[in-house]
Enzyme design. Sequence first.
Site, mmCIF file in Angstrom:
data_model
loop_
_atom_site.group_PDB
_atom_site.id
_atom_site.type_symbol
_atom_site.label_atom_id
_atom_site.label_comp_id
_atom_site.label_asym_id
_atom_site.label_seq_id
_atom_site.Cartn_x
_atom_site.Cartn_y
_atom_site.Cartn_z
ATOM 1 N N GLN A 52 9.782 -2.364 -1.180
ATOM 2 C CA GLN A 52 8.356 -2.225 -0.907
ATOM 3 C C GLN A 52 7.611 -1.775 -2.164
ATOM 4 O O GLN A 52 8.212 -1.285 -3.120
ATOM 5 C CB GLN A 52 8.137 -1.208 0.224
ATOM 6 N N CYS A 53 6.288 -1.894 -2.144
ATOM 7 C CA CYS A 53 5.474 -1.528 -3.309
ATOM 8 C C CYS A 53 5.601 -0.042 -3.645
ATOM 9 O O CYS A 53 5.681 0.328 -4.819
ATOM 10 C CB CYS A 53 4.015 -1.923 -3.106
ATOM 11 N N VAL A 72 6.971 12.840 -0.988
ATOM 12 C CA VAL A 72 7.675 11.554 -1.132
ATOM 13 C C VAL A 72 7.380 10.596 0.017
ATOM 14 O O VAL A 72 7.855 9.471 0.010
ATOM 15 C CB VAL A 72 9.201 11.745 -1.259
ATOM 16 N N GLY A 74 4.805 8.585 3.023
ATOM 17 C CA GLY A 74 3.505 7.962 3.227
ATOM 18 C C GLY A 74 3.476 6.500 2.828
ATOM 19 O O GLY A 74 4.292 6.031 2.029
ATOM 20 N N ALA A 76 1.391 3.181 1.196
ATOM 21 C CA ALA A 76 0.674 3.002 -0.069
ATOM 22 C C ALA A 76 -0.756 3.552 0.005
ATOM 23 O O ALA A 76 -1.209 4.231 -0.924
ATOM 24 C CB ALA A 76 0.667 1.528 -0.453
ATOM 25 N N ASN A 139 6.511 -6.554 -3.918
ATOM 26 C CA ASN A 139 6.172 -6.928 -2.554
ATOM 27 C C ASN A 139 4.819 -7.622 -2.412
ATOM 28 O O ASN A 139 4.153 -7.500 -1.398
ATOM 29 C CB ASN A 139 6.266 -5.734 -1.600
#
Length: 174
Positions: A52-53, A72, A74, A76, A139
Amino acid sequence: MIGYVLFEDRSKIGKPLTQHKGVSVYHNGQLYAESYGRHYSPDGYYYGQKWQCVEFVKRFFFLAKQHRMPNVWGHAKDFFDSSINHGELNKQRGLVQFFNGKEQAPQLDDLLVFQDTLYGHVAVVSEVGKNWVEVVQQNIYGKPRQRFSLAHEKNLYSILAPRRPAGWLRIAQH
């Protein structure tokens, strides 16, 4: 047709597409919400869900900048906190936060935060020109690098297209 996905060679998922400062961007496939498990540094720092991004930007800041984000967790979109004033420390990320359209231009290695979708998107600035910025990102199918237009008028800097980020974050200068 909603939900239509072209045939994809799944063996390419998790393979490097490009890199920035020695940190690889990995292929996540056509299904942007798909994850391939949690990814941790050798000492246990949580990078995020593979590929993922968020995983890329946290891994980039950890490996290239030796920066651990205090929070760490959450999506984006959670990386940018609109209640924090322009130019102040975002304590959750341990980075100084700047609003798009204000007095601070984006710089190399800044973290751009987009809040325009359900989960948002994050990317790292890999190059800055007079009227554009290039990002390296994970991503976004077929676009591990992408350019955005940058406007500069009356000492105000705005990234405008093809998407408009909420702003950017950077490591504080000591």
